[in-house]
Motif scaffolding. Structure first.
Motif, PDB file in Angstrom:
ATOM      1  N   GLY A  51      71.304  12.958  37.568  1.00 26.60           N
ATOM      2  CA  GLY A  51      72.658  13.039  37.019  1.00 26.60           C
ATOM      3  C   GLY A  51      73.102  11.821  36.243  1.00 26.60           C
ATOM      4  N   ASP A  52      72.307  10.764  36.264  1.00 27.13           N
ATOM      5  CA  ASP A  52      72.684   9.552  35.548  1.00 27.13           C
ATOM      6  C   ASP A  52      72.139   9.596  34.131  1.00 27.13           C
ATOM      7  OD1 ASP A  52      74.085   8.341  37.622  1.00 27.13           O
ATOM      8  OD2 ASP A  52      72.253   7.515  38.490  1.00 27.13           O
ATOM      9  N   THR A  53      72.929   9.082  33.216  1.00 26.64           N
ATOM     10  CA  THR A  53      72.475   8.971  31.836  1.00 26.64           C
ATOM     11  C   THR A  53      72.270   7.496  31.531  1.00 26.64           C
ATOM     12  OG1 THR A  53      74.749   8.889  31.046  1.00 26.64           O
ATOM     13  CG2 THR A  53      73.689  11.054  31.114  1.00 26.64           C
ATOM     14  N   GLY A  54      71.485   7.216  30.540  1.00 31.25           N
ATOM     15  CA  GLY A  54      71.219   5.833  30.193  1.00 31.25           C
ATOM     16  C   GLY A  54      70.015   5.320  30.957  1.00 31.25           C
ATOM     17  N   SER A  55      69.677   4.054  30.724  1.00 34.06           N
ATOM     18  CA  SER A  55      68.508   3.479  31.381  1.00 34.06           C
ATOM     19  C   SER A  55      68.794   3.290  32.862  1.00 34.06           C
ATOM     20  CB  SER A  55      68.143   2.142  30.742  1.00 34.06           C
ATOM     21  OG  SER A  55      69.035   1.136  31.162  1.00 34.06           O
ATOM     22  N   ALA A  56      67.740   3.409  33.644  1.00 39.08           N
ATOM     23  CA  ALA A  56      67.886   3.239  35.091  1.00 39.08           C
ATOM     24  C   ALA A  56      68.386   1.838  35.426  1.00 39.08           C
ATOM     25  CB  ALA A  56      66.558   3.524  35.785  1.00 39.08           C
ATOM     26  N   GLU A  57      67.877   0.833  34.718  1.00 37.65           N
ATOM     27  CA  GLU A  57      68.309  -0.539  34.987  1.00 37.65           C
ATOM     28  C   GLU A  57      69.805  -0.701  34.736  1.00 37.65           C
ATOM     29  OE1 GLU A  57      65.592   0.144  33.155  1.00 37.65           O
ATOM     30  OE2 GLU A  57      63.926  -0.874  34.146  1.00 37.65           O
ATOM     31  N   ALA A  58      70.296  -0.113  33.648  1.00 33.04           N
ATOM     32  CA  ALA A  58      71.718  -0.218  33.330  1.00 33.04           C
ATOM     33  C   ALA A  58      72.571   0.491  34.372  1.00 33.04           C
ATOM     34  CB  ALA A  58      71.999   0.353  31.942  1.00 33.04           C
ATOM     35  N   VAL A  59      72.140   1.672  34.773  1.00 35.89           N
ATOM     36  CA  VAL A  59      72.900   2.438  35.767  1.00 35.89           C
ATOM     37  C   VAL A  59      72.925   1.698  37.099  1.00 35.89           C
ATOM     38  CG1 VAL A  59      72.929   4.575  37.125  1.00 35.89           C
ATOM     39  CG2 VAL A  59      72.513   4.670  34.670  1.00 35.89           C
ATOM     40  N   LEU A  60      71.768   1.208  37.542  1.00 38.70           N
ATOM     41  CA  LEU A  60      71.718   0.475  38.803  1.00 38.70           C
ATOM     42  C   LEU A  60      72.538  -0.809  38.725  1.00 38.70           C
ATOM     43  CD1 LEU A  60      67.965   0.989  39.735  1.00 38.70           C
ATOM     44  CD2 LEU A  60      69.965   2.063  40.802  1.00 38.70           C
ATOM     45  N   GLY A  61      72.510  -1.468  37.582  1.00 41.05           N
ATOM     46  CA  GLY A  61      73.317  -2.674  37.395  1.00 41.05           C
ATOM     47  C   GLY A  61      74.805  -2.380  37.462  1.00 41.05           C
ATOM     48  N   GLU A  62      75.224  -1.262  36.872  1.00 43.47           N
ATOM     49  CA  GLU A  62      76.642  -0.866  36.937  1.00 43.47           C
ATOM     50  C   GLU A  62      77.062  -0.576  38.365  1.00 43.47           C
ATOM     51  OE1 GLU A  62      77.153   2.437  34.283  1.00 43.47           O
ATOM     52  OE2 GLU A  62      76.520   1.272  32.539  1.00 43.47           O
ATOM     53  N   ARG A  63      76.216   0.122  39.101  1.00 46.26           N
ATOM     54  CA  ARG A  63      76.542   0.405  40.506  1.00 46.26           C
ATOM     55  C   ARG A  63      76.621  -0.879  41.317  1.00 46.26           C
ATOM     56  NH1 ARG A  63      73.410   5.957  42.222  1.00 46.26           N
ATOM     57  NH2 ARG A  63      74.625   7.297  40.855  1.00 46.26           N
ATOM     58  N   ALA A  64      75.669  -1.777  41.107  1.00 48.25           N
ATOM     59  CA  ALA A  64      75.683  -3.057  41.820  1.00 48.25           C
ATOM     60  C   ALA A  64      76.965  -3.828  41.512  1.00 48.25           C
ATOM     61  CB  ALA A  64      74.449  -3.875  41.446  1.00 48.25           C
ATOM     62  N   ASP A  65      77.392  -3.795  40.262  1.00 43.59           N
ATOM     63  CA  ASP A  65      78.628  -4.467  39.878  1.00 43.59           C
ATOM     64  C   ASP A  65      79.839  -3.845  40.589  1.00 43.59           C
ATOM     65  OD1 ASP A  65      79.922  -6.504  38.211  1.00 43.59           O
ATOM     66  OD2 ASP A  65      80.849  -4.789  37.214  1.00 43.59           O
ATOM     67  N   GLU A  66      79.842  -2.531  40.714  1.00 49.35           N
ATOM     68  CA  GLU A  66      80.929  -1.856  41.440  1.00 49.35           C
ATOM     69  C   GLU A  66      80.968  -2.302  42.899  1.00 49.35           C
ATOM     70  OE1 GLU A  66      80.356   2.356  40.994  1.00 49.35           O
ATOM     71  OE2 GLU A  66      80.530   2.252  38.807  1.00 49.35           O
ATOM     72  N   PHE A  67      79.793  -2.466  43.520  1.00 54.37           N
ATOM     73  CA  PHE A  67      79.734  -2.863  44.930  1.00 54.37           C
ATOM     74  C   PHE A  67      80.335  -4.252  45.143  1.00 54.37           C
ATOM     75  CE2 PHE A  67      75.590  -0.203  45.076  1.00 54.37           C
ATOM     76  CZ  PHE A  67      76.307   0.972  45.155  1.00 54.37           C
ATOM     77  N   VAL A  68      79.974  -5.227  44.290  1.00 49.33           N
ATOM     78  CA  VAL A  68      80.519  -6.577  44.477  1.00 49.33           C
ATOM     79  C   VAL A  68      81.984  -6.651  44.073  1.00 49.33           C
ATOM     80  CG1 VAL A  68      78.288  -7.744  44.352  1.00 49.33           C
ATOM     81  CG2 VAL A  68      79.647  -7.465  42.260  1.00 49.33           C
ATOM     82  N   THR A  69      82.396  -5.842  43.100  1.00 49.87           N
ATOM     83  CA  THR A  69      83.803  -5.811  42.697  1.00 49.87           C
ATOM     84  C   THR A  69      84.673  -5.304  43.833  1.00 49.87           C
ATOM     85  OG1 THR A  69      83.230  -5.526  40.367  1.00 49.87           O
ATOM     86  CG2 THR A  69      85.435  -4.823  41.038  1.00 49.87           C
ATOM     87  N   GLN A  70      84.194  -4.315  44.562  1.00 52.61           N
ATOM     88  CA  GLN A  70      84.941  -3.790  45.711  1.00 52.61           C
ATOM     89  C   GLN A  70      85.165  -4.881  46.763  1.00 52.61           C
ATOM     90  OE1 GLN A  70      83.052  -0.426  47.622  1.00 52.61           O
ATOM     91  NE2 GLN A  70      84.492  -0.436  49.313  1.00 52.61           N
ATOM     92  N   ILE A  71      84.142  -5.659  47.039  1.00 48.17           N
ATOM     93  CA  ILE A  71      84.279  -6.749  48.013  1.00 48.17           C
ATOM     94  C   ILE A  71      85.216  -7.823  47.470  1.00 48.17           C
ATOM     95  CG2 ILE A  71      83.063  -8.590  49.246  1.00 48.17           C
ATOM     96  CD1 ILE A  71      80.631  -6.690  49.342  1.00 48.17           C
ATOM     97  N   ALA A  72      85.100  -8.127  46.185  1.00 48.97           N
ATOM     98  CA  ALA A  72      85.978  -9.134  45.574  1.00 48.97           C
ATOM     99  C   ALA A  72      87.438  -8.712  45.676  1.00 48.97           C
ATOM    100  CB  ALA A  72      85.583  -9.372  44.126  1.00 48.97           C
ATOM    101  N   ASP A  73      87.715  -7.432  45.454  1.00 54.14           N
ATOM    102  CA  ASP A  73      89.091  -6.929  45.581  1.00 54.14           C
ATOM    103  C   ASP A  73      89.603  -7.106  47.002  1.00 54.14           C
ATOM    104  OD1 ASP A  73      89.028  -6.216  42.907  1.00 54.14           O
ATOM    105  OD2 ASP A  73      88.668  -4.076  43.296  1.00 54.14           O
ATOM    106  N   GLN A  74      88.762  -6.800  47.977  1.00 54.18           N
ATOM    107  CA  GLN A  74      89.154  -6.961  49.380  1.00 54.18           C
ATOM    108  C   GLN A  74      89.385  -8.428  49.717  1.00 54.18           C
ATOM    109  OE1 GLN A  74      85.971  -5.131  51.561  1.00 54.18           O
ATOM    110  NE2 GLN A  74      86.482  -3.072  50.858  1.00 54.18           N
TER     111      GLN A  74
END
Length: 151
Positions: A51-74
């Motif tokens: 279901g993901d579009t784009g390169s796997a590295e880019a998609v995984l990098g975006e998800r990783a960024d979301e994970f650390v952003t969530q912790i930063a918000d908390q």
């Protein structure tokens, strides 16, 4: 006691519980938290996700960024000082290298993450970090209770 706490995350419920524990400790100890997420790449590169579009590295990098952003918000909600980092590579190696780079006093991580059936009691990343870390490691279960500490 602890001034720099590293919390690796893969967005799993176990990692979320560990992040909550790390933020509680940091608040109580006036410590800084470093949130790290590693977009896992191995000898064969990143794997495409359905279901993901784009390169796997880019998609995984975006998800990783979301994970650390969530912790930063908390962290900001709790008035805890935080830095974030996203890397690509082998998670155990990246966690250990980053801990050394920031001179972490403590690594707080979940018992297991998003791994499959091969990661039974402790996740392979958690096990690798606890075995090879030069600093203390606090392993937290999904319920938020400490499971073990190392070294």
């Amino acid at each position: 006691m602890y001034e720099r706490i590293l919390v690796p995350t893969d967005g799993s419920s176990h990692a979320d519980a560990a992040a909550d524990t790390a933020l509680e400790l940091a608040s109580a100890l006036d410590a800084t938290v470093a949130a790290l997420s590693v977009a896992e790449t191995g000898p064969l590169g990143a794997v495409s996700l359905p279901g993901d579009t784009g390169s796997a590295e880019a998609v995984l990098g975006e998800r990783a960024d979301e994970f650390v952003t969530q912790i930063a918000d908390q962290a900001r909600e709790r008035d805890v000082s935080i830095t974030t980092e996203v890397r690509q590579g082998v998670p155990v190696r990246e966690v250990l290298e980053y801990a050394e780079e920031i001179d972490a006093d403590l690594i707080v991580m979940g018992t297991r993450g998003r791994g499959g059936i091969s990661r039974m009691m402790l996740g392979s990343v958690t096990e690798g970090v606890t075995r090879h870390s030069d600093c203390d490691v606090l392993v937290v279960g999904r319920d938020g209770n400490a499971v073990s500490t190392a070294p």
